[in-house]
Design an enzyme around this catalytic site. Sequence first.
Site, PDB file in Angstrom:
ATOM      1  N   HIS A  86       8.464  42.977  47.427  1.00 60.81           N
ATOM      2  CA  HIS A  86       8.102  42.152  48.194  1.00 60.81           C
ATOM      3  C   HIS A  86       6.742  42.611  49.442  1.00 60.81           C
ATOM      4  O   HIS A  86       6.629  44.019  49.569  1.00 60.81           O
ATOM      5  CB  HIS A  86       9.438  41.748  49.341  1.00 60.81           C
ATOM      6  N   SER A 112      11.801  47.721  47.826  1.00 62.89           N
ATOM      7  CA  SER A 112      10.890  47.938  48.958  1.00 62.89           C
ATOM      8  C   SER A 112      10.015  49.315  48.627  1.00 62.89           C
ATOM      9  O   SER A 112       9.343  49.459  47.668  1.00 62.89           O
ATOM     10  CB  SER A 112      11.619  47.879  50.419  1.00 62.89           C
TER      11      SER A 112
END
Length: 227
Positions: A138, A115
Site C-alpha cells: 500500500h 508494508s
Amino acid sequence: MSEEKEKNMEKNESPDLIKELGLLANGTTFQSDYQYINIIGSIEGHTILPSDNKATKYEHLIPQLVAVQENPDIKGLLLILNTVGGDVEAGLALAELIASISKPTVTLVIGGGHSIGIPLAVSADYSFVAQTATMTMHPIRTSGTLITADATFEYMRRTQERVVDFIVEHSHATKDDVESKMNQTGNMSNDVGTVLFGPDAVEMGLIDEIGGLSNALEKLKELVNRK
C-alpha cells in the site's frame, strides 16, 4: 573470573537474549555458521511504540547486522519476518544494510510481511514466503501533524519512490506492477492497496520461491558453498 562463574553468567544471559532480541547467547551449546535474525511485530524506529505493541527495535538489529558482516565465523544470514510493517525510514535503513552485506543472505516470510516489511523481504540474495503468508502492498502513510503544503506532498511522493525503487531493484517485480498493486482500490474493503498471498507474491516476481525453514536453510548453505 573462574570458569564456573563465567558459565553461570552465560546461562543467566541466554533467557534474557531470547526474550529481548530472539538470540541465543554465544556460550550456549548450540553452534552454527549462520546468523538467524527475527523481525517480529511492528518495526520501531524514531518513536517509541506503546508497551502493549509487539515490536522489533531497529537499533537492536543494526549491531547484529554489522556483526554478520564483520565476524569471520559467520558465513551467512537467515532473516525471518512476521511483521505488520512500521517506521518507513527505519525499515528502509535496515533493508539497505541487509542488501549491502557481502555474505550470502536469505529471507523467509512467515505469517505476514506487510508494508515496509516488503523491502526487508526482498533485500536478501534470495527470498522465500510461506504458502499461507500474506504481504500487503500500500502507499506510505504518515502520522501526527500534517502540514498541507506542496513541500509535504512532494516529500511523501519522493519517499514513496524510494520504497518502490528499492523493491524493484531487489526483486523481479516491475515498477508498473508494484505501483499498480500499491494503489489498487478494489482489493481491500477499507483501504488502498493489495493483499498478496504467498503464491501471488512469487507470481509477480516479488519473492523468489514458496518455501519454509528447511528450504531457506538449504538455499543459504547452497549460496555459501557456491561462494
